[in-house]
Design a protein around this motif. Structure first.
Motif, short mmCIF file in Angstrom:
data_model
loop_
_atom_site.label_atom_id
_atom_site.label_comp_id
_atom_site.label_asym_id
_atom_site.label_seq_id
_atom_site.Cartn_x
_atom_site.Cartn_y
_atom_site.Cartn_z
N ALA A 195 0.66 -1.17 -0.05
CA ALA A 195 -0.03 0.01 0.05
C ALA A 195 0.97 1.26 -0.18
CB ALA A 195 -1.18 -0.20 1.15
N LEU A 196 2.09 1.26 -0.87
CA LEU A 196 2.64 2.54 -0.81
C LEU A 196 2.74 3.01 -2.35
CD1 LEU A 196 5.85 0.91 0.78
CD2 LEU A 196 4.44 2.45 1.79
N PRO A 197 1.84 3.96 -2.52
CA PRO A 197 1.84 4.37 -3.95
C PRO A 197 3.04 4.72 -4.59
CG PRO A 197 0.29 5.62 -2.39
CD PRO A 197 1.09 4.95 -1.60
N LYS A 198 3.16 4.45 -5.81
CA LYS A 198 4.63 4.58 -6.55
C LYS A 198 4.98 6.05 -6.71
CE LYS A 198 7.00 3.45 -10.65
NZ LYS A 198 6.98 2.50 -11.90
N ALA A 231 8.37 -0.22 8.89
CA ALA A 231 9.63 -0.09 8.34
C ALA A 231 10.21 -1.42 8.17
CB ALA A 231 10.47 0.82 9.05
N ASN A 232 10.46 -2.15 9.48
CA ASN A 232 10.97 -3.54 9.48
C ASN A 232 10.21 -4.34 8.27
OD1 ASN A 232 12.88 -2.60 11.15
ND2 ASN A 232 11.61 -3.30 12.83
N ASN A 233 8.79 -4.34 8.36
CA ASN A 233 8.03 -5.07 7.30
C ASN A 233 8.67 -4.98 5.72
OD1 ASN A 233 6.61 -6.57 9.37
ND2 ASN A 233 5.16 -5.13 9.32
N VAL A 234 8.80 -3.65 5.68
CA VAL A 234 9.03 -3.30 4.26
C VAL A 234 10.51 -4.00 3.69
CG1 VAL A 234 9.87 -1.19 2.92
CG2 VAL A 234 7.75 -1.16 4.30
N ILE A 235 11.31 -3.83 4.85
CA ILE A 235 12.86 -4.24 4.51
C ILE A 235 12.65 -6.13 4.43
CG2 ILE A 235 15.01 -4.68 5.58
CD1 ILE A 235 14.81 -1.82 6.84
N ALA A 236 11.80 -6.61 5.15
CA ALA A 236 11.75 -7.87 5.08
C ALA A 236 11.15 -8.30 3.80
CB ALA A 236 10.80 -8.31 6.30
N ALA A 237 10.17 -7.48 3.22
CA ALA A 237 9.42 -7.84 1.96
C ALA A 237 10.12 -7.61 0.77
CB ALA A 237 8.22 -7.10 1.99
N VAL A 238 11.17 -6.79 0.61
CA VAL A 238 11.92 -6.48 -0.23
C VAL A 238 13.57 -6.52 -0.30
CG1 VAL A 238 10.20 -5.12 -1.33
CG2 VAL A 238 11.79 -4.00 -0.01
N THR A 290 10.04 4.99 -4.43
CA THR A 290 9.20 5.35 -3.49
C THR A 290 9.56 5.05 -2.15
OG1 THR A 290 7.68 4.20 -5.02
CG2 THR A 290 6.88 4.20 -2.78
N PHE A 291 9.23 6.08 -1.17
CA PHE A 291 9.78 6.13 0.24
C PHE A 291 8.74 5.50 1.35
CE2 PHE A 291 12.77 9.01 -1.82
CZ PHE A 291 14.00 8.90 -1.23
N ALA A 292 9.31 4.89 2.15
CA ALA A 292 8.72 4.37 3.30
C ALA A 292 9.61 5.07 4.50
CB ALA A 292 8.69 2.98 3.37
N THR A 293 9.31 6.26 5.01
CA THR A 293 10.02 6.89 6.00
C THR A 293 9.64 6.77 7.45
OG1 THR A 293 10.08 8.55 4.26
CG2 THR A 293 11.01 9.08 6.54
N PHE A 294 10.63 6.37 8.24
CA PHE A 294 10.27 6.07 9.56
C PHE A 294 11.03 7.17 10.33
CE2 PHE A 294 12.42 4.81 13.66
CZ PHE A 294 11.41 5.05 14.49
N LEU A 295 10.68 8.27 10.81
CA LEU A 295 10.82 9.59 11.23
C LEU A 295 12.05 9.35 12.42
CD1 LEU A 295 8.35 12.14 10.28
CD2 LEU A 295 10.55 11.98 9.10
N GLY A 296 11.49 8.46 13.31
CA GLY A 296 12.18 8.48 14.62
C GLY A 296 12.66 9.76 15.29
N ALA A 297 13.76 9.74 15.72
CA ALA A 297 14.32 11.13 16.47
C ALA A 297 14.38 12.37 15.63
CB ALA A 297 15.67 10.97 16.87
N ALA A 298 14.15 12.12 14.26
CA ALA A 298 14.29 13.47 13.26
C ALA A 298 13.12 14.27 13.50
CB ALA A 298 14.30 12.96 11.80
N VAL A 299 11.99 13.63 13.82
CA VAL A 299 10.67 14.43 13.96
C VAL A 299 10.46 15.00 15.32
CG1 VAL A 299 9.20 12.54 14.91
CG2 VAL A 299 8.10 14.22 13.34
N GLU A 300 11.59 14.76 16.26
CA GLU A 300 11.55 15.35 17.68
C GLU A 300 12.16 16.89 17.43
OE1 GLU A 300 13.34 12.81 20.12
OE2 GLU A 300 12.23 11.05 19.51
#
Length: 327
Positions: free
Chosen positions: A28-31, A42-49, A125-135
């Motif tokens: 479900a990630l629009p190109k 994020a971990n699921n995306v890495i596992a899938a591809v 296409t980006f799947a972005t986990f912002l983590g500390a960046a968003v703080e």
């Protein structure tokens, strides 16, 4: 010589090649989009591809632009937030290696990562986990941050914290800096339309947008109509059209810049490096067409490699070309 300060999400790019685009639908990630995800996704995306392997680079849109400018010899700094982890250490060292002043705050939470999924046609296409960046917050902005710089470059991805971006833009303006903004992604523009329009109108001198971002920003306008509409809000507007080149509107004049032939592998960083080339030209007071050509040159070269970073050999050749163009 102008000094450039960048501010953005401090992310480590994880680059993954796709066999086909079906997995984007499954995830479900629009190109071509940038979607915010949590750590589990994020971990699921890495596992899938991740079966094709991966590579990593310090990234984030504004950070990529700052890296490009630093490689061309411009003095630069970058404000962002990372975690006290291996990702944050990697990000800091990558900046220090290029003599970028790393104005990096630290968080006890994990550093952000941008997972770039590279389609066979080189679109990303980006799947972005912002983590500390968003703080990163408005209160984190050092009191004297803008005193030693002449340009301030920010990314549209920061709009998840509107108070931060507004405070930074306001203070940059108060210090007399020339402000440039890259709209970053069409879905980010759609979700924050009125706020972005207000920021551009009140604080931005230079606006970078690709076709989809411009269409979203102008509520459906395209090409010259979009360029003219955006040009009413700031002094310089750049509309990037990929292989068709780009258009630059400076006050009431429009300049067409052709694309430079390339053999694309991955479009990650193309817009960010265009901004680097264009700003380099402005800092050296070059004609608008030359600024655009420098942007096109850097953009063409970065899409010929995986990820937003080019090696020293490529940069040496680019610096030689740039000096020739400067005359």
């Amino acid at each position: 010589m102008g000094k450039v300060l960048g501010m953005g999400n401090a992310l480590v790019d994880i680059l993954l090649k796709l066999d086909n685009d079906l997995v984007l639908e499954q995830l479900a990630l629009p190109k071509g989009s940038m979607q915010l995800v949590d750590m589990l996704m994020a971990n699921n995306v890495i596992a899938a591809v991740g079966h094709n392997g991966s590579s990593k680079a310090s990234g984030g849109s504004a950070a990529n632009t700052i890296h490009g400018l630093a490689n061309l010899g411009i003095q630069t700094g970058f404000l962002g937030k990372v975690g006290k982890d291996e990702w944050g250490t990697f990000f800091r060292k990558d900046m220090e290696m290029k003599n970028i002043a790393p104005l990096l705050l630290e968080s006890p939470n994990e550093s952000g990562r941008a997972i770039a999924l590279i389609s066979p046609d080189s679109e990303r296409t980006f799947a972005t986990f912002l983590g500390a960046a968003v703080e990163l917050t408005a209160e984190d902005i050092p009191h004297d941050l803008f005193a030693d710089y002449t340009y301030f470059h920010i990314e549209g991805y920061l709009v998840q914290n509107q108070q931060l971006i507004k405070e930074a833009l306001k203070r940059a303006r108060e210090h007399g800096l020339i402000v440039s903004l890259d709209l970053a992604s069409f879905n980010v523009v759609e979700d924050n339309l009125e706020f972005l329009r207000e920021m551009v109108r009140d604080y931005v001198d230079i606006l970078f947008a690709n076709e989809e971002e411009a269409k979203a920003f102008t509520s459906g306008l395209e090409d010259h109509a979009a360029l003219d509409w955006m040009g009413e809000l700031c002094d310089i507007t750049i509309l990037k059209k990929g292989p068709e080149g780009s258009y630059i509107k400076y006050l009431d004049k429009v300049f067409k810049v052709g694309a430079i032939k390339a053999n694309p592998i991955d479009t990650t960083g193309a817009g960010d490096l265009y901004a680097a080339g264009f700003l380099y030209g402005l800092i050296h007071a070059l004609p608008m067409e030359t600024c655009g050509h420098l942007g096109a040159l850097l953009s063409a070269r970065v899409i010929e490699v995986m990820g937003p970073k080019m090696d020293d050999t490529i940069w040496a050749a680019l610096r030689s070309e740039v000096e020739t163009l400067k005359g």
